[in-house]
Design an enzyme around this catalytic site. Structure first.
Site, PDB file in Angstrom:
ATOM      1  N   LYS A  84      34.903  43.061  40.229  1.00 28.30           N
ATOM      2  CA  LYS A  84      34.631  42.436  40.969  1.00 28.30           C
ATOM      3  C   LYS A  84      34.092  42.771  42.278  1.00 28.30           C
ATOM      4  O   LYS A  84      34.326  44.053  42.529  1.00 28.30           O
ATOM      5  CB  LYS A  84      35.559  41.606  40.638  1.00 28.30           C
ATOM      6  CG  LYS A  84      36.055  40.515  39.639  1.00 28.30           C
ATOM      7  CD  LYS A  84      34.713  39.227  39.161  1.00 28.30           C
ATOM      8  CE  LYS A  84      35.333  38.682  38.020  1.00 28.30           C
ATOM      9  NZ  LYS A  84      35.129  40.067  36.666  1.00 28.30           N
ATOM     10  N   ASP A  85      33.388  41.296  42.723  1.00 28.90           N
ATOM     11  CA  ASP A  85      33.320  41.680  44.556  1.00 28.90           C
ATOM     12  C   ASP A  85      34.597  42.767  45.250  1.00 28.90           C
ATOM     13  O   ASP A  85      35.774  41.942  44.943  1.00 28.90           O
ATOM     14  CB  ASP A  85      32.655  40.689  45.098  1.00 28.90           C
ATOM     15  CG  ASP A  85      31.679  40.680  44.240  1.00 28.90           C
ATOM     16  OD1 ASP A  85      31.440  39.608  43.320  1.00 28.90           O
ATOM     17  OD2 ASP A  85      30.470  40.756  44.828  1.00 28.90           O
ATOM     18  N   LYS A  86      34.165  42.624  46.261  1.00 30.77           N
ATOM     19  CA  LYS A  86      35.213  43.685  47.469  1.00 30.77           C
ATOM     20  C   LYS A  86      35.597  42.537  48.156  1.00 30.77           C
ATOM     21  O   LYS A  86      36.447  42.487  47.990  1.00 30.77           O
ATOM     22  CB  LYS A  86      34.795  44.849  48.123  1.00 30.77           C
ATOM     23  CG  LYS A  86      35.851  45.499  49.522  1.00 30.77           C
ATOM     24  CD  LYS A  86      35.349  46.626  49.656  1.00 30.77           C
ATOM     25  CE  LYS A  86      36.410  46.879  50.886  1.00 30.77           C
ATOM     26  NZ  LYS A  86      36.236  48.365  51.388  1.00 30.77           N
TER      27      LYS A  86
END
Length: 372
Positions: A84-86
């Site tokens: 998942k995106d930071k």
């Protein structure tokens, strides 16, 4: 095409045709929210513990390091269905050995929360998710641009979207694929996971280039005559007719690889008339090539010619990569939007099948690169 000598970052073609829309987007925890949807229900029994977590401005790997330090579980013993995106607020599932459950009894972290836990029989693996739900807030949206946004969303919801790999695959400067190519040519790298990631970036770059070529073909099929298409693509009159008579945007090609949507096996497009009908009902969709061993190959005509045009300089590395196919054309689900004129905020929510990128959707809608 010699990818190593490319001096400009490749930018895929948009499928929608409209002028850029003015809106401000910041990928932070207030304006970008991702919720992972599990592929199956967790059993409630077994040797593994599933953690439903939310994390704020942390990458999945950073979250794992925090959990590892607290629990004593080695990084390799954690499992997850997808990275998942930071940037943003993200919800996802993590697995770990259940015998370490007690170490998390008093867990507390300002950017990471454990929302609930489940027992389960097996470790989570990449791909063990149905997809992701997204919430996006755009700011500084004028009423005229809100109307443009709404129309773009309606059009994209109706026709589907080109399922490009997002910028996350290619790094800050968009050149991860070049490092992947160097590895395929013999450059040594000790970090196995990074090595695999960079090679996958090379595969993704080729996929995006081929998909962009197909989007171009779909535009040209509408804009040019049969005779002009025959000259541009060196195809027969019958193939040109097949392109012109398809009234949907993304054109199917005889001899290309198709797949059952959203899950299912690959097969060749042999009966074009029949497959067009199924494509319109969203039962099937064209599958783009991720070059490597064991990948299903196109067999004839324009489909094969276009693949050869994009992939020909990379065929020598085919045996060094694990190949597969990926949906080229996909669809938004559960799309909702709302405009707050007083705040000049435009809110968008939608669900994407696994492997699709919300940032790709946003760039298609806005017609601008968000991260230049």
């Amino acid at each position: 095409m010699n990818l190593a000598e490319e001096n400009t970052i490749f930018k895929p073609l948009y499928s929608l045709k409209h002028t850029p829309i003015n809106a401000y987007f910041s990928k932070n925890s207030d304006d970008f929210v991702v919720r992972e949807k599990a592929l199956y229900e967790f059993s409630g029994k077994g040797e593994h513990l599933i953690l439903h977590i939310n994390k704020k401005d942390l990458s999945t790997n950073e979250a794992l390091r925090i959990l590892s330090e607290v629990s004593g579980v080695k990084i390799r013993d954690f499992g997850y269905a997808g990275l998942k995106d930071k940037q943003g607020l993200t919800f996802q599932y993590i697995s770990m050995p259940k015998k370490f459950e007690h170490t998390l009894n008093n867990f507390s972290h300002p950017k990471l929360k454990i929302l609930e836990t489940f027992a389960h029989e097996n470790k989570l693996r990449i791909g063990h998710l149905k997809g992701n739900s997204f919430f996006i807030r755009l700011k500084k949206v004028l009423p005229s641009d809100a109307l443009k946004l709404e129309q773009a969303i309606v059009n994209l919801d109706k026709q589907g979207f080109a399922n490009y790999f997002g910028y996350q695959r290619f790094g800050k400067f968009g050149d991860n694929y070049k490092e992947g190519l160097e590895i395929l040519r013999g450059k040594k790298m000790k970090n196995i996971k990074m090595k695999e990631f960079l090679i996958s970036a090379f595969q993704s770059e080729l996929f995006n280039r081929y998909l962009s070529k197909r989007v171009e073909l779909s535009h040209f099929s509408k804009e040019f005559s049969e005779k002009e298409l025959m000259q541009i693509y060196h195809i027969s009159k019958e193939e040109a007719k097949n392109l012109k008579r398809q009234d949907h945007f993304f054109k199917l090609l005889k001899g290309e690889v198709l797949g059952h949507y959203p899950f299912g096996k690959c097969f060749l497009c042999e009966d074009l008339e029949s497959e067009i009908k199924r494509f319109k009902t969203r039962d099937i969709t064209p599958m783009g090539l991720l070059l490597g061993t064991k990948s299903y190959e196109a067999k004839e005509g324009l489909a094969l010619n276009l693949e050869n045009e994009i992939f020909k300089d990379a065929y020598e590395f085919k045996t060094k990569m694990q190949g597969s196919r990926r949906f080229m054309w996909s669809y938004l689900e559960n799309i909702k939007w709302r405009y707050d004129e007083q705040k000049a905020h435009f809110y968008i929510e939608f669900f994407l099948q696994k492997g699709s990128y919300a940032t790709v959707i946003l760039e298609e809608i806005l017609h601008k690169n968000l991260f230049d």
